[in-house]
Motif scaffolding. Structure first.
Motif, PDB file in Angstrom:
ATOM      1  N   GLY A 185      -5.205 -52.380  61.370  1.00  0.00           N
ATOM      2  CA  GLY A 185      -4.381 -51.241  60.985  1.00  0.00           C
ATOM      3  C   GLY A 185      -4.850 -50.607  59.691  1.00  0.00           C
ATOM      4  N   LEU A 186      -5.184 -51.443  58.703  1.00  0.00           N
ATOM      5  CA  LEU A 186      -5.706 -50.926  57.435  1.00  0.00           C
ATOM      6  C   LEU A 186      -7.029 -50.194  57.659  1.00  0.00           C
ATOM      7  CD1 LEU A 186      -5.659 -50.682  54.344  1.00  0.00           C
ATOM      8  CD2 LEU A 186      -6.733 -52.949  54.243  1.00  0.00           C
ATOM      9  N   THR A 187      -7.895 -50.770  58.501  1.00  0.00           N
ATOM     10  CA  THR A 187      -9.180 -50.138  58.790  1.00  0.00           C
ATOM     11  C   THR A 187      -8.968 -48.784  59.462  1.00  0.00           C
ATOM     12  OG1 THR A 187     -10.219 -52.304  59.031  1.00  0.00           O
ATOM     13  CG2 THR A 187     -11.382 -50.432  59.983  1.00  0.00           C
ATOM     14  N   ALA A 188      -8.013 -48.695  60.382  1.00  0.00           N
ATOM     15  CA  ALA A 188      -7.709 -47.426  61.034  1.00  0.00           C
ATOM     16  C   ALA A 188      -7.168 -46.407  60.029  1.00  0.00           C
ATOM     17  CB  ALA A 188      -6.695 -47.654  62.153  1.00  0.00           C
ATOM     18  N   LEU A 189      -6.357 -46.877  59.091  1.00  0.00           N
ATOM     19  CA  LEU A 189      -5.826 -45.985  58.058  1.00  0.00           C
ATOM     20  C   LEU A 189      -6.962 -45.455  57.185  1.00  0.00           C
ATOM     21  CD1 LEU A 189      -2.981 -45.031  57.213  1.00  0.00           C
ATOM     22  CD2 LEU A 189      -3.000 -46.830  55.479  1.00  0.00           C
ATOM     23  N   GLY A 190      -7.912 -46.347  56.825  1.00  0.00           N
ATOM     24  CA  GLY A 190      -9.071 -45.909  56.051  1.00  0.00           C
ATOM     25  C   GLY A 190      -9.909 -44.891  56.808  1.00  0.00           C
ATOM     26  N   ALA A 191     -10.103 -45.129  58.106  1.00  0.00           N
ATOM     27  CA  ALA A 191     -10.888 -44.195  58.924  1.00  0.00           C
ATOM     28  C   ALA A 191     -10.208 -42.833  58.991  1.00  0.00           C
ATOM     29  CB  ALA A 191     -11.088 -44.764  60.320  1.00  0.00           C
ATOM     30  N   ALA A 215     -12.669 -43.774  43.262  1.00  0.00           N
ATOM     31  CA  ALA A 215     -13.462 -44.983  43.494  1.00  0.00           C
ATOM     32  C   ALA A 215     -12.513 -46.170  43.418  1.00  0.00           C
ATOM     33  CB  ALA A 215     -14.587 -45.120  42.464  1.00  0.00           C
ATOM     34  N   ALA A 216     -12.953 -47.292  43.958  1.00  0.00           N
ATOM     35  CA  ALA A 216     -12.107 -48.482  43.948  1.00  0.00           C
ATOM     36  C   ALA A 216     -11.808 -48.920  42.523  1.00  0.00           C
ATOM     37  CB  ALA A 216     -12.803 -49.615  44.708  1.00  0.00           C
ATOM     38  N   ALA A 217     -10.610 -49.470  42.342  1.00  0.00           N
ATOM     39  CA  ALA A 217     -10.212 -49.927  41.016  1.00  0.00           C
ATOM     40  C   ALA A 217     -10.959 -51.185  40.601  1.00  0.00           C
ATOM     41  CB  ALA A 217      -8.710 -50.187  40.997  1.00  0.00           C
ATOM     42  N   ALA A 218     -11.467 -51.941  41.558  1.00  0.00           N
ATOM     43  CA  ALA A 218     -12.182 -53.186  41.267  1.00  0.00           C
ATOM     44  C   ALA A 218     -13.335 -53.310  42.252  1.00  0.00           C
ATOM     45  CB  ALA A 218     -11.220 -54.374  41.350  1.00  0.00           C
ATOM     46  N   SER A 219     -13.845 -54.529  42.428  1.00  0.00           N
ATOM     47  CA  SER A 219     -14.972 -54.738  43.345  1.00  0.00           C
ATOM     48  C   SER A 219     -14.477 -54.869  44.786  1.00  0.00           C
ATOM     49  CB  SER A 219     -15.749 -55.989  42.933  1.00  0.00           C
ATOM     50  OG  SER A 219     -16.314 -55.815  41.666  1.00  0.00           O
ATOM     51  N   ARG A 230      -6.579 -45.258  50.086  1.00  0.00           N
ATOM     52  CA  ARG A 230      -6.006 -44.778  48.828  1.00  0.00           C
ATOM     53  C   ARG A 230      -6.567 -43.426  48.393  1.00  0.00           C
ATOM     54  NH1 ARG A 230      -6.486 -50.434  45.325  1.00  0.00           N
ATOM     55  NH2 ARG A 230      -4.420 -51.266  45.849  1.00  0.00           N
ATOM     56  N   LEU A 231      -7.484 -42.868  49.154  1.00  0.00           N
ATOM     57  CA  LEU A 231      -8.190 -41.648  48.758  1.00  0.00           C
ATOM     58  C   LEU A 231      -7.222 -40.477  48.595  1.00  0.00           C
ATOM     59  CD1 LEU A 231     -10.976 -40.196  48.395  1.00  0.00           C
ATOM     60  CD2 LEU A 231     -10.884 -39.718  50.846  1.00  0.00           C
TER      61      LEU A 231
END
Length: 459
Positions: free
Chosen positions: A88-94, A132-136, A149-150
């Motif tokens: 689900g997270l991956t789909a949200l990122g896509a 950009a990401a807040a961390a690694s 989060r974009l």
């Protein structure tokens, strides 16, 4: 504030069900840092995130992404139900990537990924809003989280991509679809898992899989795999720019003048000599700046404007941050490079330590991981660098024992089984005016040493 995700968008992106009407302003996987309005994603890692859903909602989360009933949650809790939370997270990122008009830059490499990502964040901010990401956050959940989060209005996005095993970079690159791919450098990190430096180079080169024809790959000219990667990129229809110190590099480091807390580099790019002032010390940081300016040039933007922004970049916690710490009778300098380690990055850290104006230069080193059957010899091979730059070396872990035993007796501080045992020994040994570098792979838990030293930090 404009919602990052509406209820309808959450449903459409994930294919999930959500009975409540919500306005999500952020995405979180950690209740310790959750903010009001966040979507809490219940991932399974060392612990099951579903066990923290009720707490996340109590702390103000707008909704939670779940794939089972979370304990303690109210019957009417705003739950976005999916078959699998990571999917689900991956789909949200896509979906975030699909709707965005931002220009994407992807960053990978053996070392220097996060530093280069952060430098790109600073450099590209001179041209527009940059995310950009807040961390690694560079793995199978970190990249989707960064994308999810974009912000809607981002002009640029910098996506860091890492790996532990073969076949992990390509799917991340296809998800992020950067216009520009940056390979910081190629070394032996993870050689124990991939088997050879050649395999590592091929894996890092798989960032090409996500770059559309007409994009560009910015790669290290100093690598013996540069020609092979350049050929792969051109075959995929990409432009190629190189960075480094090798003659003919497109973004070439001509000189570096280092100081305790930074340095000044001169970089040749497009026939112009560009001066760069850096607020973080080390020649390796100047080489990262070459990669950054190469990426900026590949985007058709002004490297000079980017260079003028880079003094705002500074080393972060775990990646070279400098802190004054209290010791008996005064204070000392801590160089916190504890987040991770590889042979090139330890040598770079030792070079930074050696350049410090200090009473004594002390290194506290933990094991480097995933180096395979040559791990003992690789650790021992660091002894000449450590002896040349340090007055004393403290080590922990079985592998670092090989380095410790290879040192001259006069350079040996102590060797302990682990970071918890090393911390009090090192702390007791420090004197006013010392400079101490703390470094090791993440699994060595050298942050334990940093935490012990920074109790009562002077500044």
């Amino acid at each position: 504030m404009t919602a990052l995700w509406s209820t309808d968008e959450l449903r459409a992106a994930t294919g999930g069900s959500l009975d409540a009407e919500v306005a999500v302003t952020g995405v979180s996987i950690d209740t310790r840092t959750i903010a009001a309005g966040d979507l809490f994603v219940a991932l399974r890692d060392a612990r099951d995130g579903h066990d923290f859903v009720a707490d996340a909602l109590a702390r103000g989360a707008a909704a939670a992404l779940v794939d089972r009933d979370p304990p303690g949650a109210a019957a009417d809790a705003p739950l976005l139900r999916v078959a699998d939370t990571l999917a689900g997270l991956t789909a949200l990122g896509a979906a975030a990537r699909e709707r965005s008009d931002a220009v994407f830059v992807g960053v990978t490499g053996s070392v220097g990924k996060t530093t280069t990502k952060e430098m790109l964040r600073v450099a590209l901010a001179a041209f527009g809003t940059t995310h950009a990401a807040a961390a690694s956050y560079n793995n199978h959940w970190g990249v989707p989280l960064t994308l999810a989060r974009l912000p809607r209005d981002a002009a640029f996005a910098v996506i860091e991509m890492g790996m532990n095993n073969r076949g992990e970079i390509a799917p991340l690159a296809r998800l992020a679809r950067p216009r520009i791919g940056v390979i910081t450098n190629l070394g032996s990190a993870h050689v124990g898992r991939l088997g050879s430096e050649e395999a590592i180079a091929e894996e890092k080169g798989d960032i090409i899989a996500g770059i559309a024809p007409g994009g560009a790959l910015v790669l290290p000219a100093d690598s013996r795999f540069a020609a092979r990667l350049a050929a792969r990129a051109r075959e995929a229809g990409l432009d190629v720019l190189t960075h480094g110190e090798a003659p003919g590099a497109d973004a070439r480091l001509l000189s570096y003048d280092g100081a305790d807390d930074g340095g000044r580099a001169e970089i040749l790019l497009g026939g112009e000599r560009i001066g760069v002032t850096l607020a973080a010390p080390g020649r390796h940081v100047a080489l990262n700046a070459c990669a950054v300016l190469g990426a900026v040039a590949a985007l058709g933007l002004s490297p000079r404007i980017a260079a003028s922004a880079l003094p705002a970049f500074g080393a972060s916690a775990g990646r070279g941050r400098r802190t004054r710490i209290a010791v008996a009778g005064g204070d000392a300098l801590l160089i916190d490079d504890s987040y991770n380690a590889s042979p090139p990055s330890i040598r770079a850290g030792l070079a930074v330590l050696g350049a410090q104006a200090a009473g004594r230069r002390i290194a506290a080193l933990g094991d480097m991981r995933e180096l395979g059957e040559d791990g003992a010899a690789i650790h021992a091979s660091l002894a000449p660098d450590a002896a040349a730059t340090c007055d004393l070396v403290f080590c922990c872990g079985d592998l670092m024992g090989h380095l410790y035993r290879a040192l001259p007796n006069v350079k040996r501080g102590a060797h302990c089984a682990d970071s918890s045992a090393l911390a009090p020994v090192l702390k007791a040994a420090l004197r006013p005016g010392d400079a101490v570098l703390v470094k090791g792979s993440l699994g060595s838990r050298m942050a334990v040493v940093v935490a012990a030293l920074t109790e009562g930090a002077a500044a």
